[in-house]
Write a protein that holds these residues in place. Structure first.
Motif, mmCIF file in Angstrom:
data_model
loop_
_atom_site.group_PDB
_atom_site.id
_atom_site.type_symbol
_atom_site.label_atom_id
_atom_site.label_comp_id
_atom_site.label_asym_id
_atom_site.label_seq_id
_atom_site.Cartn_x
_atom_site.Cartn_y
_atom_site.Cartn_z
ATOM 1 N N ILE A 88 77.708 -70.569 93.209
ATOM 2 C CA ILE A 88 77.557 -72.012 93.398
ATOM 3 C C ILE A 88 76.158 -72.531 93.086
ATOM 4 N N ALA A 89 75.134 -71.697 93.146
ATOM 5 C CA ALA A 89 73.777 -72.190 92.934
ATOM 6 C C ALA A 89 72.900 -71.079 92.361
ATOM 7 N N ALA A 126 73.973 -72.130 83.235
ATOM 8 C CA ALA A 126 74.484 -72.794 84.434
ATOM 9 C C ALA A 126 75.766 -73.555 84.120
ATOM 10 N N VAL A 157 77.379 -73.591 87.911
ATOM 11 C CA VAL A 157 76.444 -73.582 89.040
ATOM 12 C C VAL A 157 75.352 -74.617 88.803
ATOM 13 N N ALA A 158 74.683 -74.996 89.877
ATOM 14 C CA ALA A 158 73.526 -75.884 89.790
ATOM 15 C C ALA A 158 72.254 -75.070 89.918
ATOM 16 N N CYS A 202 68.997 -75.160 91.475
ATOM 17 C CA CYS A 202 68.512 -75.964 92.601
ATOM 18 C C CYS A 202 67.005 -75.903 92.800
ATOM 19 N N CYS A 238 71.116 -65.821 92.334
ATOM 20 C CA CYS A 238 72.336 -66.604 92.474
ATOM 21 C C CYS A 238 72.879 -66.467 93.892
#
Length: 369
Positions: free
Chosen positions: A107-108, A134, A139-140, A142, A168
């Motif tokens: 997710i990130a 990404a 995913v972002a 961040c 990650c």
């Protein structure tokens, strides 16, 4: 005098001492495992060190998966090419693919970029690749860090030296964590094709191709249809879309393995207890031309090639036989190639056997039989 295959190039000869690394790693694991006692409740790791990623308890039955990795000396090929716009894809791939292996959805992402100096062209290219990675992984990015470390970094071109590392995180219900404990004899091993060398074994590849054989990144090979440098920089495949879809459809997936350094020996990282199992590989896709070139140019024996490189399989999924075909259809839908390469068998010695090449592997070594 003709070079005997057993006298060929090796990872150790190229400067990577895997056995010493394992010795150091065992001491590192012992030390960091002691830190688990510093946390109670939320934030406590639920897995021992040694899987592709770890998972920490977030409470309410949810877990946070974490992994960190870099791209190694593939960056040196990027320096030789003066092309840095794809290496970020590799960085994302190496991390998200590991997070997948515990059944988590990435997710990130965070990045760490070390540079000789704040070179806008270099950083822009690195960020282009990270952004594209990404996008492919969903995913972002961040946050991250850019550190100027002129004294610590070398480069063939002043001002372009760099290192790239990522981390990650993903999420997974604690009752859905996959580490291989459901792997049973009779399960099918599905291999998803790699795009080539990915981000492992570049030290040996560079030693053979550039140092021993004096090829350059501009040398063209008919079997590639492009230059050697372009072939070596082909980005690592990101397997997130197909694997996440399979997990969401609740296929009977019992094990997931990212095939990086140690090759198909990575299957042994699955914790199949209480079953004592091995993995019999009876079919592989044609070996990609880059590996054939390295092997022939360096006289590298089969066992060394399969210990160092992915040899055409970038990710393995162990699945109950009834769900093997549905999983392959998911992979095909996402534009990837997958094939059944073998099966799980009862084996108290816990080996990986690659029958087409007469190799038997245990620990981090293959031997020819």
């Amino acid at each position: 005098m003709q070079k005997h295959p057993e006298d060929g190039a090796s990872y150790l000869g190229a400067g990577v001492d895997v056995e010493r690394e394992e010795q150091v790693l065992s001491r590192v694991i012992e030390t960091v495992s002691e830190t688990f006692a510093f946390v109670r409740g939320i934030g406590k790791p639920v897995l021992p060190i040694g899987f592709f990623a770890n998972v920490i308890d977030l409470g309410h039955g949810m877990g946070l998966a974490l992994s960190t990795d870099g791209v190694g000396t593939k960056l040196m090929v990027a320096q030789m090419m003066q092309k840095f716009d794809t290496i970020g894809i590799d960085c994302v791939a190496m991390n998200v693919n590991d997070v997948l292996c515990v059944g988590a959805r990435p997710i990130a992402f965070l990045d760490y970029i070390a540079v000789q100096q704040a070179n806008p062209d270099l950083i822009d290219q690195l960020m282009q690749g990270l952004k594209e990675g990404a996008r492919r992984a969903g995913v972002a990015i961040c946050g991250g860090e850019i550190a100027q470390m002129r004294e610590m970094l070398a480069s063939e071109r002043e001002g372009w030296g760099c290192d790239l590392v990522g981390m990650c995180v993903g999420h997974v219900p604690l009752d859905k964590v996959i580490v291989g404990r459901s792997v049973t004899p009779g399960d099918v091993i599905i291999g998803i094709r790699s795009s080539g060398i990915h981000s492992n074994g570049l030290t040996l590849a560079r030693q053979v191709l550039f140092t021993q054989n004096r090829y350059t990144v501009d040398t063209k090979f008919e079997e590639f249809g492009r230059t050697l440098g372009e072939e070596l920089l082909e980005p690592t495949v990101i397997y997130v879309p197909e694997v996440v879809e399979a997990l969401e459809r609740s296929l009977a997936i019992t094990g997931l393995a990212h095939i990086t350094s140690d090759g198909l020996l990575n299957l042994l990282r699955l914790d199949a207890k209480p079953h004592a199992v091995g993995y019999e590989i009876d079919r592989l896709p044609p070996i990609p031309p880059i590996f054939s070139l390295i092997q022939k140019s360096g006289g590298v024996p089969d066992h060394e090639m399969f210990q160092v490189f992915n040899m055409g399989i970038g990710f393995c999924v162990v699945v109950a036989e009834a769900d093997a075909e549905p999983f392959q259809q998911i992979v095909k839908h996402h534009g990837r190639e997958a094939l059944q390469i073998g099966r799980v068998v009862s084996d108290p010695e816990q080996k990986v056997v690659i029958r087409p090449h007469g190799l038997v592997g245990q620990g981090n070594r293959f031997v020819k039989v």
